[in-house]
Scaffold this motif. Structure first.
Motif, PDB file in Angstrom:
ATOM      1  N   VAL A  69       0.851  -1.187   0.000  1.00  0.00           N
ATOM      2  CA  VAL A  69       0.000   0.000   0.000  1.00  0.00           C
ATOM      3  C   VAL A  69       0.888   1.238   0.000  1.00  0.00           C
ATOM      4  CG1 VAL A  69      -1.905   1.204   1.116  1.00  0.00           C
ATOM      5  CG2 VAL A  69      -1.705  -1.282   1.354  1.00  0.00           C
ATOM      6  N   ALA A  70       0.616   2.168  -0.914  1.00  0.00           N
ATOM      7  CA  ALA A  70       1.401   3.396  -1.020  1.00  0.00           C
ATOM      8  C   ALA A  70       0.574   4.594  -0.561  1.00  0.00           C
ATOM      9  CB  ALA A  70       1.865   3.605  -2.458  1.00  0.00           C
ATOM     10  N   GLY A  71       1.147   5.364   0.365  1.00  0.00           N
ATOM     11  CA  GLY A  71       0.487   6.561   0.874  1.00  0.00           C
ATOM     12  C   GLY A  71       0.120   6.418   2.335  1.00  0.00           C
ATOM     13  N   GLY A  72       0.452   7.413   3.146  1.00  0.00           N
ATOM     14  CA  GLY A  72       0.183   7.322   4.582  1.00  0.00           C
ATOM     15  C   GLY A  72      -1.286   7.254   4.923  1.00  0.00           C
ATOM     16  N   GLU A  73      -2.087   8.145   4.349  1.00  0.00           N
ATOM     17  CA  GLU A  73      -3.521   8.139   4.638  1.00  0.00           C
ATOM     18  C   GLU A  73      -4.172   6.858   4.116  1.00  0.00           C
ATOM     19  OE1 GLU A  73      -4.996  10.526   6.486  1.00  0.00           O
ATOM     20  OE2 GLU A  73      -3.002  11.379   6.702  1.00  0.00           O
ATOM     21  N   THR A  74      -3.770   6.442   2.928  1.00  0.00           N
ATOM     22  CA  THR A  74      -4.312   5.206   2.352  1.00  0.00           C
ATOM     23  C   THR A  74      -3.944   4.007   3.207  1.00  0.00           C
ATOM     24  OG1 THR A  74      -4.094   6.164   0.144  1.00  0.00           O
ATOM     25  CG2 THR A  74      -4.411   3.794   0.273  1.00  0.00           C
ATOM     26  N   SER A  75      -2.700   3.962   3.662  1.00  0.00           N
ATOM     27  CA  SER A  75      -2.261   2.850   4.510  1.00  0.00           C
ATOM     28  C   SER A  75      -3.077   2.783   5.788  1.00  0.00           C
ATOM     29  CB  SER A  75      -0.773   2.999   4.843  1.00  0.00           C
ATOM     30  OG  SER A  75       0.024   2.849   3.691  1.00  0.00           O
ATOM     31  N   GLY A  76      -3.323   3.943   6.386  1.00  0.00           N
ATOM     32  CA  GLY A  76      -4.130   3.969   7.599  1.00  0.00           C
ATOM     33  C   GLY A  76      -5.531   3.437   7.371  1.00  0.00           C
ATOM     34  N   ALA A  77      -6.136   3.835   6.256  1.00  0.00           N
ATOM     35  CA  ALA A  77      -7.489   3.371   5.945  1.00  0.00           C
ATOM     36  C   ALA A  77      -7.517   1.870   5.697  1.00  0.00           C
ATOM     37  CB  ALA A  77      -8.025   4.121   4.725  1.00  0.00           C
ATOM     38  N   VAL A  78      -6.518   1.351   4.973  1.00  0.00           N
ATOM     39  CA  VAL A  78      -6.472  -0.082   4.658  1.00  0.00           C
ATOM     40  C   VAL A  78      -6.253  -0.906   5.921  1.00  0.00           C
ATOM     41  CG1 VAL A  78      -5.104  -1.861   3.506  1.00  0.00           C
ATOM     42  CG2 VAL A  78      -5.765   0.204   2.262  1.00  0.00           C
ATOM     43  N   VAL A  79      -5.314  -0.501   6.736  1.00  0.00           N
ATOM     44  CA  VAL A  79      -5.026  -1.236   7.969  1.00  0.00           C
ATOM     45  C   VAL A  79      -6.255  -1.252   8.884  1.00  0.00           C
ATOM     46  CG1 VAL A  79      -3.696  -1.134  10.114  1.00  0.00           C
ATOM     47  CG2 VAL A  79      -2.524  -0.946   7.922  1.00  0.00           C
ATOM     48  N   SER A  80      -6.919  -0.106   8.994  1.00  0.00           N
ATOM     49  CA  SER A  80      -8.129  -0.041   9.833  1.00  0.00           C
ATOM     50  C   SER A  80      -9.222  -0.940   9.288  1.00  0.00           C
ATOM     51  CB  SER A  80      -8.618   1.403   9.923  1.00  0.00           C
ATOM     52  OG  SER A  80      -7.670   2.230  10.552  1.00  0.00           O
ATOM     53  N   ALA A  81      -9.439  -0.905   7.983  1.00  0.00           N
ATOM     54  CA  ALA A  81     -10.493  -1.714   7.377  1.00  0.00           C
ATOM     55  C   ALA A  81     -10.228  -3.206   7.540  1.00  0.00           C
ATOM     56  CB  ALA A  81     -10.633  -1.367   5.899  1.00  0.00           C
ATOM     57  N   LEU A  82      -8.980  -3.604   7.494  1.00  0.00           N
ATOM     58  CA  LEU A  82      -8.622  -5.015   7.654  1.00  0.00           C
ATOM     59  C   LEU A  82      -8.664  -5.462   9.116  1.00  0.00           C
ATOM     60  CD1 LEU A  82      -5.640  -5.265   5.133  1.00  0.00           C
ATOM     61  CD2 LEU A  82      -7.841  -6.442   4.940  1.00  0.00           C
ATOM     62  N   GLY A  83      -8.818  -4.524  10.024  1.00  0.00           N
ATOM     63  CA  GLY A  83      -8.871  -4.864  11.440  1.00  0.00           C
ATOM     64  C   GLY A  83      -7.527  -5.285  12.005  1.00  0.00           C
ATOM     65  N   ILE A  84      -6.452  -4.785  11.423  1.00  0.00           N
ATOM     66  CA  ILE A  84      -5.105  -5.144  11.877  1.00  0.00           C
ATOM     67  C   ILE A  84      -4.758  -4.337  13.117  1.00  0.00           C
ATOM     68  CG2 ILE A  84      -2.649  -4.989  11.282  1.00  0.00           C
ATOM     69  CD1 ILE A  84      -3.482  -5.556   8.375  1.00  0.00           C
ATOM     70  N   SER A  85      -4.252  -5.023  14.128  1.00  0.00           N
ATOM     71  CA  SER A  85      -3.880  -4.338  15.375  1.00  0.00           C
ATOM     72  C   SER A  85      -2.389  -4.398  15.658  1.00  0.00           C
ATOM     73  CB  SER A  85      -4.652  -4.932  16.565  1.00  0.00           C
ATOM     74  OG  SER A  85      -4.369  -6.323  16.703  1.00  0.00           O
ATOM     75  N   THR A  86      -1.672  -5.372  15.096  1.00  0.00           N
ATOM     76  CA  THR A  86      -0.233  -5.474  15.312  1.00  0.00           C
ATOM     77  C   THR A  86       0.471  -5.866  14.020  1.00  0.00           C
ATOM     78  OG1 THR A  86      -0.302  -7.818  15.959  1.00  0.00           O
ATOM     79  CG2 THR A  86      -0.555  -6.188  17.719  1.00  0.00           C
ATOM     80  N   LEU A  87       1.695  -5.370  13.870  1.00  0.00           N
ATOM     81  CA  LEU A  87       2.541  -5.702  12.730  1.00  0.00           C
ATOM     82  C   LEU A  87       3.926  -6.077  13.240  1.00  0.00           C
ATOM     83  CD1 LEU A  87       1.710  -2.638  10.435  1.00  0.00           C
ATOM     84  CD2 LEU A  87       0.984  -4.987  10.006  1.00  0.00           C
ATOM     85  N   ARG A  88       4.363  -7.279  12.897  1.00  0.00           N
ATOM     86  CA  ARG A  88       5.744  -7.658  13.200  1.00  0.00           C
ATOM     87  C   ARG A  88       6.623  -7.150  12.058  1.00  0.00           C
ATOM     88  NH1 ARG A  88       8.160 -11.172  17.280  1.00  0.00           N
ATOM     89  NH2 ARG A  88      10.387 -10.843  16.944  1.00  0.00           N
ATOM     90  N   ILE A  89       7.697  -6.458  12.390  1.00  0.00           N
ATOM     91  CA  ILE A  89       8.507  -5.777  11.391  1.00  0.00           C
ATOM     92  C   ILE A  89       9.605  -6.698  10.863  1.00  0.00           C
ATOM     93  CG2 ILE A  89       9.878  -3.737  10.875  1.00  0.00           C
ATOM     94  CD1 ILE A  89       6.947  -3.193  11.674  1.00  0.00           C
ATOM     95  N   GLY A  90       9.683  -6.785   9.532  1.00  0.00           N
ATOM     96  CA  GLY A  90      10.652  -7.653   8.883  1.00  0.00           C
ATOM     97  C   GLY A  90      11.772  -6.892   8.204  1.00  0.00           C
ATOM     98  N   GLU A  91      12.286  -7.468   7.110  1.00  0.00           N
ATOM     99  CA  GLU A  91      13.441  -6.902   6.434  1.00  0.00           C
ATOM    100  C   GLU A  91      13.054  -5.728   5.537  1.00  0.00           C
ATOM    101  OE1 GLU A  91      16.463  -7.683   7.100  1.00  0.00           O
ATOM    102  OE2 GLU A  91      15.956  -9.350   8.430  1.00  0.00           O
ATOM    103  N   GLN A  92      14.024  -4.873   5.279  1.00  0.00           N
ATOM    104  CA  GLN A  92      13.825  -3.666   4.485  1.00  0.00           C
ATOM    105  C   GLN A  92      13.704  -3.974   2.995  1.00  0.00           C
ATOM    106  OE1 GLN A  92      15.957   0.223   5.202  1.00  0.00           O
ATOM    107  NE2 GLN A  92      17.152  -0.504   3.468  1.00  0.00           N
TER     108      GLN A  92
END
Length: 432
Positions: free
Chosen positions: A367-390
């Protein structure tokens, strides 16, 4: 003997991609990092976590709301035993004369009963540098970099001391490059001198990684630091020097990925527009453009996009759905619909498509874009993200557990300005 188990760093980020950006650099510095979406409402297992980044959506909301949300995040992070707090904002200092950077920083300092903090937005590896208090994007001053056309927070002044002084009633000072060249002790002494003069916020020059190393050493014992993610990569070494952090192998290790691949883009930044163009040049039939003026007429265009994506995914072909457009088209849509409604239509359409297509079997989503990312994450009901490789500086792969799914969703959240021109294709090669 191991380190006493408590989280070392607690960070408060003012948008979703900015949170991931910081988390990425913490992992690169050797910390196991979890990103949480908003302030957690239930207990989270942090037994193998060194840093937690709370992702808020407070960059462009009303000041009072940004302050309240940030203070709630601060309270939760202190309950987890965080040794140091970090207020993360964009490396382009996205804000208005009302805030929200100054007011949030002031509120956090007051809550911590702290006298002073630093402002370190620089991220040199991504071309964000500060010299004599002026922010550059590549070789251009901030106000001549394209950020002057930002749809929500147009940045028309590169002098950060002046910008921040309009957002806070407190004094703003400067730690310039000549000072940093003298080392961490001299820099720390300068901070102390400024504090004695009533200077609450210190804008810091940074031209390269060495400057960030000096600043990390000079600020590691400050209760609160603020800035972009560049400082986040330099801090872990200082935590190890303090004896707070063990040496950790593979801090960004994730589970194997699976499922279809999808790119959703709502950003209209120059970098993202170039990435869209590169993708379409390589896959002429692989993209579907959404337009706010069509979305406002009903669900027809969104349904067309869904059918397009399902067909491409069934063929195991690359697929991009985007609302990215040049500034003139964006202005025309905003003039007709209003800024907020135009953005809402795009974010809603892309987030609803994400939900449907993930249910259909998409397991790798960019997902590209800060506002878009926020909307997508909220809609998917995601509460945690484990951070991986760059993937690219500031953008890692992450994984999120989803209800009803046996395997986690692999998710990359890209700030609009980040990533190389081939990001939309190369990201999936990195994941593989």
């Amino acid at each position: 003997m191991g380190i006493e188990k408590r989280i070392v760093l607690g960070a408060i980020a003012d948008d979703f991609t900015g949170a991931t950006d910081l988390a990425n650099n913490l992992v690169r510095g050797g910390m196991r990092c979890l990103q949480v979406i908003g302030v957690p409402q239930q207990a989270i297992d942090l037994s193998d976590i060194d840093a937690v980044v709370v992702a808020l959506k407070s960059r462009s909301c009303p000041v009072d709301e940004a302050v309240a949300d940030s203070l709630a995040a601060l309270t939760w992070l202190r309950e987890q035993g965080a040794r140091q707090l970090f207020f993360k904002y964009c490396s382009t200092f996205d804000s208005t004369d009302q805030g929200n950077i100054g007011p949030v920083a002031d509120a956090l300092l007051e809550a911590l009963n702290a006298q002073q903090t630093v402002m370190v937005p620089a991220f040199p590896v991504n071309g964000r540098t500060v010299y004599q208090g002026h922010l550059f994007v590549g070789d251009r001053l901030l106000n001549d970099s394209g950020m002057q056309h930002h749809p929500l927070n147009p940045m028309q002044d590169a002098d950060l001391v002046r910008v921040l002084s309009r957002q806070t009633p407190y004094s703003v000072g400067l730690a310039n490059r000549a000072l940093l060249a003298q080392g961490a002790d001299a820099t720390r002494t300068h901070f102390s001198t400024l504090a004695g003069q009533g200077v609450r916020h210190v804008v810091c020059d940074s031209l390269d990684e060495q400057d960030l190393d000096v600043l990390a050493e000079a600020t590691v014992l400050m209760p609160l630091v603020t800035g972009g993610s560049g400082l986040g990569q330099a801090l872990p070494a200082q935590y190890r020097a303090q004896g707070w952090l063990d040496a950790i192998t593979e801090p960004g290790r994730l589970s194997p990925s699976s499922g279809g691949t999808l790119v959703l883009s709502g950003s209209c930044s120059r970098a993202t527009l170039a990435q869209v163009a590169d993708f379409l040049a390589k896959h002429p039939d692989g993209g579907f453009a959404l337009e706010p003026l069509s979305l406002v007429e009903g669900e027809q265009q969104q349904q067309q996009a869904l059918a397009f994506a399902r067909q491409r995914l069934s063929e195991h072909a690359p697929v991009l759905i985007y609302a990215s457009a040049d500034p003139e088209k964006v202005k025309a849509a905003q003039a007709s619909l209003g800024v907020e409604r135009a953005g809402y239509l795009v974010e809603t359409a892309l987030s609803q498509l994400a939900v449907t297509l993930v249910k259909d079997g998409v397991g790798r989503l960019l997902v590209a874009g800060g506002e878009t990312s926020g909307a997508v994450v909220s809609a998917l009901g995601i509460s945690t993200l484990r951070i991986g490789e760059q993937i690219d500086p500031g953008v890692p792969w992450t994984q999120a557990p989803l209800a009803g799914c046996e395997t986690p969703l692999s998710l990359a959240l890209k700030s609009g300005n980040f990533g190389g021109v081939d990001f939309f294709t190369r990201a999936f090669e990195v994941l593989a």
